[in-house]
Scaffold this motif. Structure first.
Motif, short mmCIF file in Angstrom:
data_model
loop_
_atom_site.label_atom_id
_atom_site.label_comp_id
_atom_site.label_asym_id
_atom_site.label_seq_id
_atom_site.Cartn_x
_atom_site.Cartn_y
_atom_site.Cartn_z
N ASP A 169 9.42 -34.28 -58.61
CA ASP A 169 7.98 -34.08 -58.66
C ASP A 169 7.50 -34.29 -60.08
N LEU A 170 6.19 -34.25 -60.27
CA LEU A 170 5.63 -34.50 -61.61
C LEU A 170 5.98 -33.39 -62.58
N ALA A 171 6.27 -32.18 -62.07
CA ALA A 171 6.68 -31.08 -62.95
C ALA A 171 8.10 -31.28 -63.47
N ASN A 172 8.84 -32.20 -62.86
CA ASN A 172 10.23 -32.50 -63.25
C ASN A 172 11.11 -31.25 -63.18
N ASP A 173 10.89 -30.41 -62.16
CA ASP A 173 11.68 -29.19 -62.07
C ASP A 173 12.82 -29.28 -61.05
N PHE A 174 13.00 -30.45 -60.41
CA PHE A 174 14.22 -30.68 -59.62
C PHE A 174 14.48 -32.18 -59.56
N LYS A 175 15.76 -32.52 -59.35
CA LYS A 175 16.20 -33.92 -59.39
C LYS A 175 16.70 -34.38 -58.03
N LEU A 176 16.53 -35.69 -57.83
CA LEU A 176 17.15 -36.38 -56.70
C LEU A 176 18.32 -37.17 -57.27
N GLY A 177 19.52 -36.93 -56.74
CA GLY A 177 20.71 -37.54 -57.31
C GLY A 177 20.81 -39.03 -57.05
N SER A 178 21.62 -39.70 -57.85
CA SER A 178 21.86 -41.14 -57.68
C SER A 178 22.74 -41.37 -56.45
N TYR A 179 22.72 -42.60 -55.96
CA TYR A 179 23.59 -42.94 -54.82
C TYR A 179 23.86 -44.44 -54.82
N LEU A 180 24.97 -44.80 -54.19
CA LEU A 180 25.34 -46.19 -53.95
C LEU A 180 25.61 -46.33 -52.46
N ARG A 181 24.79 -47.10 -51.80
CA ARG A 181 24.92 -47.32 -50.36
C ARG A 181 25.56 -48.68 -50.13
N THR A 182 26.51 -48.73 -49.21
CA THR A 182 27.22 -49.97 -48.89
C THR A 182 26.92 -50.38 -47.46
N ASP A 183 26.50 -51.62 -47.29
CA ASP A 183 26.26 -52.20 -45.97
C ASP A 183 27.20 -53.38 -45.76
N ALA A 184 27.45 -53.72 -44.50
CA ALA A 184 28.29 -54.87 -44.19
C ALA A 184 27.84 -55.47 -42.86
N SER A 185 28.25 -56.71 -42.62
CA SER A 185 27.90 -57.36 -41.36
C SER A 185 28.94 -58.40 -41.00
N GLY A 238 25.46 -60.62 -33.80
CA GLY A 238 25.58 -59.97 -35.09
C GLY A 238 25.90 -58.50 -34.93
N LEU A 239 26.65 -57.97 -35.89
CA LEU A 239 26.98 -56.55 -35.94
C LEU A 239 26.82 -56.11 -37.39
N ASN A 240 25.89 -55.17 -37.61
CA ASN A 240 25.61 -54.68 -38.96
C ASN A 240 26.02 -53.22 -39.09
N PHE A 241 26.64 -52.91 -40.22
CA PHE A 241 27.07 -51.54 -40.53
C PHE A 241 26.28 -51.08 -41.75
N LYS A 242 25.47 -50.06 -41.58
CA LYS A 242 24.61 -49.58 -42.66
C LYS A 242 25.11 -48.22 -43.13
N ASN A 243 25.12 -48.04 -44.45
CA ASN A 243 25.71 -46.85 -45.08
C ASN A 243 27.15 -46.69 -44.59
N LEU A 244 27.93 -47.70 -44.85
CA LEU A 244 29.29 -47.82 -44.32
C LEU A 244 30.16 -46.61 -44.61
N PHE A 245 29.99 -45.98 -45.77
CA PHE A 245 30.84 -44.86 -46.16
C PHE A 245 30.15 -43.51 -45.96
N ASN A 246 29.06 -43.51 -45.17
CA ASN A 246 28.39 -42.27 -44.74
C ASN A 246 28.02 -41.38 -45.93
#
Length: 863
Positions: free
Chosen positions: A799-815, A826-834
């Motif tokens: 938020d604008l008050a900067n009183d809490f954070k949203l963490g970083s992430y790496l999402r992996t997709d495949a097809s 086609g077969l797509n896998f989204k957020n492969l590593f959950n």
């Protein structure tokens, strides 16, 4: 020079629509058994036979007797790009398919006939390309239709027949055309002739050659031009501003259902609060984007955009007020829809996957008369399921969008459009924050009630009328009316006791009615002043928007986030909830603008534009604003494949709120300085844009410290950043789109204690994406392909008050996919590593989690 081939209704109701559409089509189109599908599989290298005689163009009567071949390829545009050896000509196609090529010569003309294709503009008009004096000794190069299934490319020598060498290499068929300005001794070929090489028609006569390359590439990830930045079809390399395009092929390869999935591929674009799972709202370069475009029309309704009828998505970075009026300074997103085709086209598809997703689609197009002056397109889609959150309530969605195009005469075309959409989905405010992080609860846990829902009905209708006054001047008139009726019924979180986990809540029932009227009229013309060339755009826009909202609110039972108990009391009806307040807004705006794209020399281009707007807002009080917004840019191309650019642009957006004396606030203003470089690599198969920018947003409303019931316009926010976008093909069959963004967006002036210098919420310092596919080229496995996607988002403030954070992430997709003739699997896998991750947040109690591991399959046929 290169010629490239690129480029809640019930099931019974839905099936009925499919059958009805098919019956309509079968009544007017013959020969449905003839396949009109053009495979998207890259074609093999083309072999060249000679013809002993010249085929002369057919007469008009003969053309009418011709019928298109079953494998006709639509060439939807011709673009000329200079290279260090001459000029690159690209024949853009909607499908990939092998073209048959024959050559011959007569007099000073070298002629190449490309059979199995037709030059067609998106409107369906026949198109002739001409390039005058592209090289010393070459008078002109033309491309035109000579019959119903053949395109002729002609190279005309000034005094003699151009010397042409034909040979195959790993890029395809190469024509080396030498200048005839001087005559020299014969030039020997630079490589050993291959078995399928055709010898020169006459000895080479000196100077650097032009190269013509014809390849059988599928629809690519590289898009050479777009209209959003200038309202004219302009090569991206000539635009002094960053603009990125997500083309149709990416939408297919990633199986995009929601637009946010496609926009992950674009640097500097982040999704922000989804308004309780009812909308997709974006940040561009750190700033909230409150207006979308649809086919260049302002569309203030930001609900989920239907993707089934999208041709592509264009993202213009930075202020765009000079063309689109009152918009945010970060940029605009333009959703470009599919248009009618001149030849019959039929596509059926079904997507199915995790969380009960079932999504059949239909896409039909073609002519309605033998003269092909009346064309249609019909897209329809139904969706059931697909929401991962922890209730049984499912998404229900239906959309149908017919388009009719009528070529009234050789100069005038009228297009009529209609779109209807209905949807109902769970209303969901997400999870909550505790301390400086997110509450330790399952990300699929719902903190509302089981019957919370959002529903809406949208209708759009409009026309586009284009009239060519001459070869160089065109009038355009466009109108669109849209209406949206929506209702939010849910339980909204209010306050969390972080020690006990008890969350207080309120019943909410909010009907919303939105109407939007947009009229655009403009004149486009090309002319020269001496050696300086101009493309002039003059336009007038009119807009009226009405927005009526009623807020019905009352206290609801609290819930414990660690041990939730649902349904403790029945939901009250709307008439049992008091009306807290109602909003009735009307906005009327008038804009007039002028833009000039100036070609000073072949490698120096200017973009000059300005707009004046009048805006009248009527609500609890009236507010009138006026603003002038300029844009100035320059492009310099030191070599043909590199563009250096710089630009200055401004935006404005009407403000809200009153000072303590009752006076209105001046509009918010945005100012951007941008510089960058655009390049084309790997024989123009790969493009890249590197941009650096600074945007300052001023007159932001902040609380009056002397009376907190009022506001003053002293707030300021600033965003600085660097962005890199790459898209195209590395090798035959290997496509890639990648991006990186560094964004530093912060509050630079405010009256709110403790917020000066804070980062804007939901904006990561670092974000990056990579999506790549490879399709095997060997005969036994031809059509089999694989895809891999990596999407990284760094830490963000909640938020604008900067009183809490949203963490970083790496999402992996495949097809994994397979294309063969008319069939695509086609077969797509989204957020492969959950990975558990947070998409965005609005407040501490409105935090949106991302979807877990998801599997999505598709099967489609195109005929």
């Amino acid at each position: 020079m290169k010629l490239n081939k690129k480029d809640g209704i019930s099931w019974v109701q839905f099936v009925g629509i499919l059958v009805l559409s098919w019956m309509m089509q079968s009544g007017v189109v013959r020969g449905l058994t003839t396949s009109c599908f053009a495979s998207t599989q890259p074609a093999p290298i083309i072999k060249i036979p000679y013809l002993s005689e010249i085929d002369h163009p057919l007469t008009s009567a003969e053309k009418l007797l011709q019928s298109p071949t079953s494998q006709l390829v639509q060439i939807t545009g011709v673009k000329a790009n200079p290279t260090d050896k001459g000029v690159e000509i690209i024949l853009q196609t909607a499908f990939g398919q092998q073209l048959q090529v024959t050559n011959r010569s007569t007099g000073n003309n070298f002629i190449v006939d490309v059979s199995g294709g037709q030059l067609r503009l998106p409107s369906g008009d026949t198109y002739t390309f001409r390039s005058d004096k592209p090289l010393a000794g070459i008078t002109e190069i033309t491309a035109q239709n000579i019959n119903a299934n053949t395109v002729r490319v002609t190279v005309v020598g000034e005094k003699a027949l151009p010397t042409v060498e034909l040979f195959d290499d790993n890029t395809g068929l190469v024509f080396a055309v030498a200048s005839t300005a001087t005559v020299t001794q014969p030039q020997q070929p630079s490589q050993t002739p291959q078995a399928n090489q055709t010898q020169p028609t006459q000895p080479s006569t000196g100077d650097e050659p032009i190269e013509l390359v014809v390849t059988g590439e599928q629809d690519g990830y590289r898009v050479p031009d777009a209209s959003t930045a200038t309202r004219t079809d302009t090569p991206l390399r000539d635009i002094p501003q960053s603009i990125q395009v997500v083309p149709q092929q990416i939408l297919k390869d990633q199986q995009v259902i929601q637009a946010s999935e496609a926009l992950r591929n674009v640097s500097g674009v982040q999704r922000t609060t989804p308004a309780g799972n009812s909308a997709e709202i974006y940040l561009i370069r750190g700033f909230n984007q409150s207006v979308n475009l649809r086919d260049g029309f302002r569309d203030t309704d930001q609900k989920f955009v239907e993707t089934a009828n999208l041709e592509r998505i264009e993202v213009l970075k930075g202020p765009a007020s000079v063309l689109y009026g009152n918009v945010d300074p970060g940029g605009v997103i333009n959703f470009v829809t599919k248009q009618p085709l001149r030849d019959p086209f039929y596509a059926l598809g079904v997507q199915a996957g995790s969380f009960g997703l079932v999504r059949p689609t239909l896409d039909l197009s073609g002519p309605l008369n033998s003269e092909r002056t009346l064309l249609y397109r019909l897209n329809a889609v139904y969706q059931h399921g697909g929401d991962f959150r922890d209730f049984d309530q499912e998404v229900e969605r239906f959309s149908i969008s017919p388009v009719l195009s009528w070529k009234i005469n050789d100069r005038t075309t009228l297009t009529l459009e209609f779109e209807h959409l209905y949807e109902k989905r769970p209303l969901d405010r997400g999870v909550v924050a505790i301390g400086r992080g997110i509450a330790d609860i399952p990300y699929d846990r719902v903190l509302g009630e089981r019957d919370d829902n959002f529903s809406r009905t949208d209708d759009r209708v409009g026309y586009r009328l284009e009239h060519n006054l001459s070869e160089d001047w065109k009038l355009r008139s466009r109108f669109r009316f849209s209406a949206s009726d929506a209702r939010y019924r849910g339980v909204d979180p209010s306050r969390l006791n972080e020690q006990t986990g008890e969350l207080s809540r309120n019943w909410g029932d909010t009907p919303v009615n939105l109407k939007n009227y947009v009229l655009q009229n403009d004149l486009v013309g090309k002319f020269s002043t001496g050696r300086v060339k101009h493309t002039l755009l003059f336009g007038i826009d009119l807009l009226r928007t009405t927005n009526n909202i009623e807020y019905h609110v009352a206290p609801a039972p609290s819930i414990n986030i660690f041990n939730p108990v649902y349904g403790t009391v029945p939901r009250p009806n709307q008439d049992q909830l008091p009306t807290v307040f109602a909003i009735n807004n009307e906005t009327n705006s008038f804009g007039i603008f002028l833009q000039d794209q100036v070609t000073v020399t072949d490698n120096l281009k200017l973009l000059l534009g300005g707009r004046f707007d009048l805006v009248d807002q009527k609500s609890t009080s009236d507010q009138q604003d006026d603003a002038f917004t300029p844009r100035v840019g320059i492009v310099y191309q030191p070599i043909q494949l590199i563009s250096l650019y710089a630009s200055f642009s401004q935006s404005f957006l009407p403000n809200s709120g009153n000072r303590v004396d009752g006076s209105l606030l001046p509009p918010q203003r945005g100012t951007q300085y941008e510089a960058g470089v655009k390049g084309e690599f790997l024989d123009n198969r790969l493009t890249a844009t590197l941009a650096a920018y600074e945007i300052t947003k001023s007159n932001v409303a902040t609380t009056d410290p002397n009376n907190t019931n009022f506001v003053i316009p002293v707030g300021e926010q600033r965003s600085r950043g660097i962005e890199l976008d790459v898209a195209g093909s590395i090798l035959t069959g290997w496509n890639i789109i990648a991006s990186y963004a560094y964004t530093d967006a912060k509050i630079t002036q405010t009256n709110t204690i403790g917020q000066l210098g804070n980062q804007l919420n939901n904006v990561p310092f670092n974000s990056a994406s990579l999506w790549t596919t490879y399709e095997l080229q060997t005969k036994s496995l031809q059509g089999l392909g694989f895809g891999l996607g990596l999407f990284y988002v760094g830490d963000r403030q909640g938020d604008l008050a900067n009183d809490f954070k949203l963490g970083s992430y790496l999402r992996t997709d495949a097809s994994i996919f397979y294309r063969r003739n008319n069939l695509r699997l086609g077969l797509n896998f989204k957020n492969l590593f959950n990975v558990n991750y947070i998409e965005a947040s609005q407040t501490r109690n409105f935090v949106t989690p991302g979807a877990p591991f998801t599997v999505q399959g598709t099967i489609s046929w195109e005929f």
